[in-house]
Design an enzyme around this catalytic site. Structure first.
Site, PDB file in Angstrom:
ATOM      1  N   SER A   5       0.837  -1.192   0.000  1.00 57.57           N
ATOM      2  CA  SER A   5       0.000   0.000   0.000  1.00 57.57           C
ATOM      3  C   SER A   5       0.871   1.241   0.000  1.00 57.57           C
ATOM      4  O   SER A   5       2.029   1.203   0.442  1.00 57.57           O
ATOM      5  CB  SER A   5      -0.900   0.025   1.236  1.00 57.57           C
ATOM      6  OG  SER A   5      -0.133   0.284   2.402  1.00 57.57           O
ATOM      7  N   ASP A   6       0.318   2.355  -0.511  1.00 51.76           N
ATOM      8  CA  ASP A   6       0.943   3.631  -0.212  1.00 51.76           C
ATOM      9  C   ASP A   6       0.792   3.852   1.288  1.00 51.76           C
ATOM     10  O   ASP A   6      -0.029   3.205   1.949  1.00 51.76           O
ATOM     11  CB  ASP A   6       0.280   4.758  -1.017  1.00 51.76           C
ATOM     12  CG  ASP A   6       1.213   5.947  -1.204  1.00 51.76           C
ATOM     13  OD1 ASP A   6       2.170   6.089  -0.408  1.00 51.76           O
ATOM     14  OD2 ASP A   6       0.976   6.745  -2.125  1.00 51.76           O
ATOM     15  N   TRP A   7       1.557   4.772   1.847  1.00 47.15           N
ATOM     16  CA  TRP A   7       1.611   4.906   3.301  1.00 47.15           C
ATOM     17  C   TRP A   7       0.254   5.350   3.847  1.00 47.15           C
ATOM     18  O   TRP A   7      -0.268   6.392   3.464  1.00 47.15           O
ATOM     19  CB  TRP A   7       2.719   5.880   3.668  1.00 47.15           C
ATOM     20  CG  TRP A   7       4.030   5.209   3.963  1.00 47.15           C
ATOM     21  CD1 TRP A   7       4.828   5.451   5.028  1.00 47.15           C
ATOM     22  CD2 TRP A   7       4.689   4.164   3.220  1.00 47.15           C
ATOM     23  NE1 TRP A   7       5.934   4.634   5.000  1.00 47.15           N
ATOM     24  CE2 TRP A   7       5.880   3.830   3.909  1.00 47.15           C
ATOM     25  CE3 TRP A   7       4.381   3.467   2.050  1.00 47.15           C
ATOM     26  CZ2 TRP A   7       6.757   2.842   3.464  1.00 47.15           C
ATOM     27  CZ3 TRP A   7       5.242   2.483   1.600  1.00 47.15           C
ATOM     28  CH2 TRP A   7       6.413   2.184   2.301  1.00 47.15           C
TER      29      TRP A   7
END
Length: 829
Positions: free
Chosen positions: A221-223
């Protein structure tokens, strides 16, 4: 080995691998000897685990749009190798790059982080970058998968894109990264795709990425960009970042125990994490996450060369290159002259080993006695950040009371806390007191500004000056987690010492789900209204006026889009007034994308430098004085006005979005495809760029006029007939002559860049294949090239075709994707 490990692991241990341990590292399982690894941003440098605005220093390379402008994949591959070694110097084995989202509007705050408006150019640069990185044993992470072409409401908005546009434009760079470069990691985007978050989009992550393309790496995932337990893991999201676990951990164990998630799904995801560790050699090398600054001469030289190859000469009536021996007085003017803006903002920021400003570069080239400088005007969005010693005391609790648990000294007034410096500190329950002194150089009115992700109060000599507690609301700073900058005016005396104290308290909850706290304060003296007049007087008696204008990382940044395509502040006025007084005016631009130029015909030359990294000033001097040629070509069309762009209309649902959705109504007609379709003349076409020499182009030679399974090869002979070394880019576009479906007038399908000495000849070798003639048929579920005639266009740029010839496809060709079920929903009307 991997299966043996999996057999020995408990369900809890397998689940533990599927979330980060902290902001930058994965979980280790000591019992079984499973190591942790570190990841690091970013696209134009390896920052390590430090703050976005500090940490151990790193080599700062040109930004992505500059790499796209090189049209030189081989050189970008060398940069990838250098970046991998920079990542190793930060103890990291995964680089969170490249970014391959498409230039859709020119207003995207991360336009500078992306390569091009064209998917082929983007793909070629990305593949070279990834191959370079991964050749050194570091994993590349291609991002953001997919539809993240704007920063507006990016964490919740739905990008509504029809499947044809997805397949032909937006997915292609990711597809090529998987199939050609065997990229090891993919990062999902924050946004939704057709109303499903990409981090839990089964069609995207499993059907397309794994089943159709054969991707065997990990999806992270993106952060803070994952939103569920069951949906995300079942869709194919392997790694939730950052850690510790939010939607995984005990929640995922429970989901397996209740049957909502199959145990085999967890095992497969854990296997992919372990496979990545194996590919990176993590099992064989002791984990060392220590960071060091490695400043190599070969990196410096590479950055300088990349900067020159990315520089695009947009206008030149013969004034460039400047002859050093003929210059007695050079006026260096503008807000970007004495400050080195080497990169954009957000997670791409790098704490560079050093930064060479344009003024420094020109002084190095000419000497002090021939150069004079005036700022002229400002272009900053925020008050200049405080520069100087800042003492920071950290406290448990949110009141700055009791004894501090940690004290440190910083060199600026900006702090972003991903991780806190002491174990006793909790991100939602800590405070910090920042203390500094400020001595004005001049008396008079000064502006003090502060923006805070959290709550803060700023005192000057004990008096509350800015209250960042009361009526706090989220604004546009720090990815939407901070308030809009608050400002206050004070009359200050030159030479007097003022005490500045900021008391900061962490938020009790995290805005937009992002675990980020931060503070930025600054002081500046407003420029006199006479500043432009002073610049004009400086230019009046100069042999040449070099005006350095543009934007900076406060404008070109992650977290917000640009308000327009104009130069901020009074920069347009500055250029026009300097050009009116000095007929030898050159405008040098630093932006992350296109700008409007109503002053274009009033200056003798325009040079686009983008953000070329730490060697900025040396690059500027090299190009302006002819020690290097500006051999870049535009990777993005420059429109005459922002409303000429395909996505900028009166319909807000097309951009910036409406009711939580943004409709990509232009479909495949992005960039030059749009200008060809509408007949709108751009300011500068895609692929445009001038140089310092001239080339003769021979007639193209083709291997066949009949397209077959092996494709068609095209060669073009070039001869440098000028007096300087130079580069030329040969571009091949395909124009379908008979269609049963609406298609672009032409599409880039191959290119080659040649660098030749005076009198030297060379060959541009180009190849097109069956898919290069195709479009994506949604109903059929595959790529289709219809039988008939096609025209191959050999061009200098999208607006200048040099020659053309016809080829024929005797019978229609199709390439079906492996699965046509579960196709994405069509975009909302």
């Amino acid at each position: 080995m991997i299966d043996d490990l999996l057999d020995e692991m408990t369900l809890e241990e397998q689940v533990a691998l599927l979330s980060g341990a902290d902001f930058w590292t994965t979980v280790q399982v000591e019992r079984l000897g499973i190591p942790r690894i570190k990841v690091t941003d970013g696209p134009n440098g390896a920052r390590g685990a430090g703050s976005l605005v500090g940490g151990v220093k790193s080599a700062c390379f040109p930004v992505a749009i500059g790499l796209g402008a090189t049209w030189n994949p081989a050189l970008v591959g060398r940069m990838g190798m250098a970046l991998a070694n920079q990542a190793k110097s930060k103890g990291a084995s995964v680089l969170l790059a490249p970014t391959v989202n498409i230039h859709r509007t020119g207003l995207n705050g991360r336009n500078f982080e992306c390569y091009s408006e064209d998917p082929l150019l983007t793909s070629e640069i990305a593949v070279a970058y990834i191959e370079g990185v991964q050749s050194q044993g570091v994993a590349a992470t291609i991002k953001h998968f997919v539809g993240n072409e704007s920063e507006i409401e990016r964490q919740t908005i739905s990008s509504d894109i029809d499947e044809r546009a997805l397949r032909e434009i937006y997915l292609l760079p990711f597809e090529q990264a998987v199939k050609k470069a065997n990229v090891m990691a993919v990062m999902s985007s924050y946004n939704k795709l057709n109303n499903i978050y990409t981090s839990e989009h089964a069609w995207l992550l499993t059907t397309v990425l794994r089943e159709e393309w054969g991707f065997d790496g990990i999806v992270m995932s993106d952060w803070f960009g994952s939103h569920s337990t069951v949906e995300a893991i079942n869709a194919g999201l392997d790694l939730e970042m950052p850690g510790p676990a939010r939607d995984r951990g005990a929640k995922l164990v429970s989901a397996v125990n209740t049957g909502a998630v199959e145990a085999e799904t967890v095992r497969n995801a854990a296997r992919r994490i372990l496979n990545l560790l194996g590919r990176l050699g993590a099992f064989d090398i002791a984990s060392d996450l220590a960071e060091e600054a490695v400043d190599l001469p070969e990196d410096r030289a590479l950055i300088r060369r990349l900067g020159a190859e990315s520089a695009v000469l947009l206008r030149n009536d013969g004034i460039l290159p400047l002859a050093k021996s003929e210059l007695n007085r050079v006026a260096v003017i503008g807000p970007n002259a004495a400050v080195a803006h080497v990169t954009g903002g957000g997670s791409a920021q790098i704490n560079a080993h050093y930064k060479v400003s344009p003024l420094e570069g020109i002084l190095n080239a000419l000497g002090d006695d021939r150069v004079c400088y005036a700022q002229g005007c400002r272009n900053n969005r925020l008050i200049d950040v405080f520069r100087g010693e800042v003492t920071v005391e950290y406290f448990t609790g949110r009141t700055c009371q009791g004894s501090s648990v940690h004290t440190e000294v910083a060199d600026s007034g900006e702090f972003l806390w991903f991780d806190l410096p002491a174990r006793e500190l909790v991100v939602t329950d800590f405070s910090a007191r920042l203390s500094a002194t400020f001595v004005p150089e001049e008396s008079g009115e000064h502006n003090i500004g502060m923006t805070n992700a959290g709550l803060a109060k700023l005192y000057v000599d004990g008096e509350l000056t800015i209250n960042g507690y009361d009526d706090w609301t989220a604004g546009e700073n720090y990815f939407g987690t901070a308030n809009t900058e608050q400002r206050h005016n004070l009359m200050l005396e030159a030479g007097r010492t003022y005490q500045i104290v900021v008391e900061f308290a962490s938020p009790t909850t995290m805005s937009a789900g992002v675990n980020l706290t931060g503070i930025r304060f600054g002081v500046e003296k407003p420029l006199s209204t006479k500043a432009i007049d002073e610049a004009i007087e400086l230019a009046r008696f100069a042999d040449v006026a070099l005006v350095f204008v543009g934007r900076n990382g406060e404008w070109d940044t992650e977290g917000l889009d640009l308000p327009d395509m104009r130069l901020p502040g009074r920069q347009d006025e500055l250029i026009e007034k300097v050009a009116a007084i000095n007929p030898n005016t050159v405008a040098i631009l630093q932006t992350g994308g296109p700008i409007e130029m109503q002053w274009l015909t009033k200056v003798r030359a325009v040079l686009q430098l983008w953000y070329p990294g730490q060697e900025l000033g040396n690059v500027a001097a090299d190009v302006l004085f002819g020690d290097a040629e500006p051999s870049g070509r535009l990777p993005q069309t420059f429109p005459k006005r922002v409303t000429d762009s395909s996505a900028i209309t009166s319909d807000l649902s097309i951009y910036p979005g409406k009711d939580g959705r943004v409709h990509y109504a232009e479909g495949i007609f992005v960039g030059y495809r749009h200008y060809d379709m509408t007949g709108i003349e751009p300011l500068f076409p895609f692929g445009f760029g001038l140089g310092y020499t001239r080339f003769d182009w021979g007639l193209p030679k083709i291997s066949s006029t009949e397209m077959g399974a092996d494709g068609i090869s095209v060669t073009v002979d070039l001869t440098n007939v000028g007096e300087k070394e130079g580069a030329e880019v040969v571009q091949l576009y395909v124009h379908p002559l008979a269609n049963t479906i609406e298609r672009p007038s032409k599409e880039l399908r191959a290119f080659a860049k040649l660098t030749l000495q005076p009198g030297e000849s060379g060959k541009a070798n180009l190849t097109i294949r069956l898919r290069d003639l195709s479009y994506f048929d949604i109903e059929l579920g595959g790529f289709v090239a219809e039988a008939g005639d096609y025209e191959l266009l050999i061009a200098r740029n999208a607006g200048e075709v040099c020659s053309s010839f016809k080829i024929r496809l005797a019978s229609s060709w199709t390439e079906l994707v492996k699965s046509v079920k579960d196709k994405p929903a069509e975009s909302a009307p």
